[in-house]
Motif scaffolding. Structure first.
Motif, PDB file in Angstrom:
ATOM      1  N   PHE A   1      70.639  81.309  37.726  1.00 38.66           N
ATOM      2  CA  PHE A   1      71.217  80.720  36.514  1.00 38.66           C
ATOM      3  C   PHE A   1      72.625  80.190  36.788  1.00 38.66           C
ATOM      4  N   VAL A   2      73.456  81.014  37.444  1.00 36.60           N
ATOM      5  CA  VAL A   2      74.854  80.628  37.708  1.00 36.60           C
ATOM      6  C   VAL A   2      74.911  79.367  38.566  1.00 36.60           C
ATOM      7  N   GLU A   3      74.061  79.294  39.600  1.00 38.78           N
ATOM      8  CA  GLU A   3      74.095  78.119  40.492  1.00 38.78           C
ATOM      9  C   GLU A   3      73.748  76.837  39.724  1.00 38.78           C
ATOM     10  N   GLY A   4      73.011  76.982  38.634  1.00 37.58           N
ATOM     11  CA  GLY A   4      72.631  75.808  37.852  1.00 37.58           C
ATOM     12  C   GLY A   4      73.667  75.407  36.807  1.00 37.58           C
ATOM     13  N   GLN A   5      74.744  76.172  36.683  1.00 38.50           N
ATOM     14  CA  GLN A   5      75.763  75.876  35.663  1.00 38.50           C
ATOM     15  C   GLN A   5      77.013  75.311  36.331  1.00 38.50           C
ATOM     16  N   PRO A   6      77.314  74.040  36.136  1.00 36.99           N
ATOM     17  CA  PRO A   6      78.490  73.463  36.789  1.00 36.99           C
ATOM     18  C   PRO A   6      79.759  74.223  36.388  1.00 36.99           C
ATOM     19  N   GLY A   7      80.578  74.544  37.378  1.00 36.81           N
ATOM     20  CA  GLY A   7      81.865  75.180  37.081  1.00 36.81           C
ATOM     21  C   GLY A   7      81.807  76.683  36.907  1.00 36.81           C
ATOM     22  N   LEU A   8      80.613  77.267  36.980  1.00 33.33           N
ATOM     23  CA  LEU A   8      80.503  78.727  36.817  1.00 33.33           C
ATOM     24  C   LEU A   8      80.363  79.387  38.186  1.00 33.33           C
ATOM     25  N   ALA A   9      81.053  80.524  38.372  1.00 33.64           N
ATOM     26  CA  ALA A   9      80.944  81.290  39.616  1.00 33.64           C
ATOM     27  C   ALA A   9      80.703  82.750  39.262  1.00 33.64           C
ATOM     28  N   ALA A  10      80.011  83.490  40.136  1.00 34.88           N
ATOM     29  CA  ALA A  10      79.756  84.907  39.833  1.00 34.88           C
ATOM     30  C   ALA A  10      79.759  85.763  41.085  1.00 34.88           C
ATOM     31  N   PHE A  11      80.191  86.991  40.884  1.00 38.52           N
ATOM     32  CA  PHE A  11      80.185  88.039  41.914  1.00 38.52           C
ATOM     33  C   PHE A  11      79.462  89.225  41.282  1.00 38.52           C
ATOM     34  N   ILE A  12      78.377  89.656  41.913  1.00 37.10           N
ATOM     35  CA  ILE A  12      77.537  90.694  41.304  1.00 37.10           C
ATOM     36  C   ILE A  12      77.474  91.907  42.224  1.00 37.10           C
ATOM     37  N   LEU A  13      77.767  93.067  41.655  1.00 43.84           N
ATOM     38  CA  LEU A  13      77.600  94.314  42.406  1.00 43.84           C
ATOM     39  C   LEU A  13      76.462  95.090  41.778  1.00 43.84           C
ATOM     40  N   GLU A  14      75.562  95.562  42.615  1.00 44.88           N
ATOM     41  CA  GLU A  14      74.459  96.344  42.069  1.00 44.88           C
ATOM     42  C   GLU A  14      74.293  97.603  42.899  1.00 44.88           C
ATOM     43  N   GLN A  15      74.120  98.722  42.197  1.00 42.85           N
ATOM     44  CA  GLN A  15      73.890  99.988  42.889  1.00 42.85           C
ATOM     45  C   GLN A  15      72.393 100.253  42.873  1.00 42.85           C
ATOM     46  N   LYS A  16      71.800 100.290  44.075  1.00 43.38           N
ATOM     47  CA  LYS A  16      70.349 100.443  44.183  1.00 43.38           C
ATOM     48  C   LYS A  16      70.061 101.514  45.203  1.00 43.38           C
TER      49      LYS A  16
END
Ligand code: AMP
Ligand code: MG
Length: 348
Positions: free
Chosen positions: A305-320
């Motif tokens: 989703f983020v890659e498809g939104q111009p100008g949006l960036a994300a950093f995701i941490l997940e505990q698995k």
């Protein structure tokens, strides 16, 4: 090592703000006030204390006005009054409420309903569950789910009205209002002639121009688990906003599970994933809402989703399975790399 039930938390650190600048005699002023159930902090550079305090006062007054319009906690907020009336006829709403609801509706469409401000009946149920410590029953969850759904909300921009399809619907702007309030407070500060400022409402921050002689406002993003320092990121931001969502102290632990205050509208359940999302965008309204949306979507769908939104960036941490994984969108990598490049060239 983090235990399964340790909530994953990200902290924002406002790092290394510059001292007074001799040439223009800009001084850093800081003010803090409680609003929207959290503390709003304003940092701004001004030539004199009087202008600094006037700008802060005006910004806090605007935040108070927005809380009166957008709060779902205040029984007589515009949001709650309009929601009650809009089940029988289209109700005229303020530009602020229209802006936030329009942005919400657009994001609901783009995330296939993962982000949905009509989930108020569910958030109320889960708030009560957190207070009582009892998991809501499936009948109550299903009944609340029946009163949710972004397609039941209709906005007419030409007439400036809101209409809802069902009685007893509840809107909840908790995932987007603080980001919008930070944008609006910053706009007021700029209108009062102050170029360089930041507004921070716990996990939602918005920035105007860089502090004097700095490449941007220096923001550290850190997982609270000291063992996971590889996941620390530092960014320099100006004319931008950053938000974090997901990892939370607000959760219900019941039946061996931990349920977040963020709800999956599809199931009506609090999220069980241990995910913490940081987003960067031009405006707080976008960063705040997107961070919540990506928390619901999860790592893979969220990044797509983020890659498809111009100008949006994300950093995701997940505990698995007992260990922490970090993923970054392409734009986030660039933002963080810019900083590394600056360090290598001795320019931080
Ligand atoms: P944030 O801290 O910005 O992630 O917002 C969390 C808040 O947003 C919750 O406390 C709820 O009030 C609301 N919320 C929970 N789940 C959702 C969802 N799926 N879509 C929109 N808002 C939500
Ligand atoms: Mg949010």
């Amino acid at each position: 090592m983090s235990s399964r039930f340790l909530p994953l938390l990200l902290t924002f650190l406002l790092l290394g703000t510059a001292p007074a600048r001799e040439v223009t005699r800009l001084t850093l002023y800081e003010t803090v006030e409680p609003h929207m159930g959290t503390l709003f902090k304003i940092k701004l550079y001004s030539t004199d204390k009087q202008s600094a305090m006037a700008a802060s006062r005006a910004a806090f007054a605007r935040i108070t006005q927005l809380d009166d319009r957008l709060s779902d906690y205040k029984p007589d907020s515009e949001l709650n009054l309009a929601t009650r009336a809009a089940t029988s006829h289209p109700v005229h709403i303020s530009n602020d409420l229209m802006t936030v609801l329009k942005a919400s509706q657009k994001l609901s469409g783009a995330t296939d309903g993962a982000f949905d401000v009509t989930i108020g009946s569910l958030t109320k149920l889960w708030r009560n569950a957190r207070t009582s410590g009892q998991l809501p029953g499936s009948a109550a969850i299903n009944a609340a789910r029946g009163r949710c759904g972004y397609r039941k909300m209709h906005l007419d921009e030409s007439s400036g009205t809101l209409k809802l399809d069902m009685e007893n619907m509840q809107l909840d702007l908790g995932a987007i209002a603080k980001g919008y309030a930070a944008d609006q407070a910053l706009a007021v500060i700029s209108q009062m002639g102050i170029q360089s400022a930041l507004v921070a409402a716990s996990g939602d921050l918005a920035f105007s121009e860089s502090p004097p002689d700095q490449p941007g406002w220096k923001i550290g993003i850190d997982s609270l688990d000291g063992a996971d320092k590889p996941f620390t990121r530092v960014l320099f931001l100006s004319n931008a906003a950053v938000s974090t969502s997901g990892g939370t102290e607000q959760f219900l632990q019941a039946g061996g599970h931990r349920f977040s205050h963020i709800i999956n509208p599809e199931t009506g359940m609090g999220l069980e994933s241990d995910i913490a999302v940081t987003t960067v965008s031009r405006y707080g309204i976008t960063a705040d809402a997107a961070a919540t949306a990506v928390s619901v979507l999860g790592c893979d769908k969220g990044l797509a989703f983020v890659e498809g939104q111009p100008g949006l960036a994300a950093f995701i941490l997940e505990q698995k399975d007992g260990h922490l994984e970090g993923r970054e969108s392409a734009r986030f990598k660039t933002l963080a790399q810019d900083y590394s490049a600056k360090i290598q060239h001795g320019n931080n």
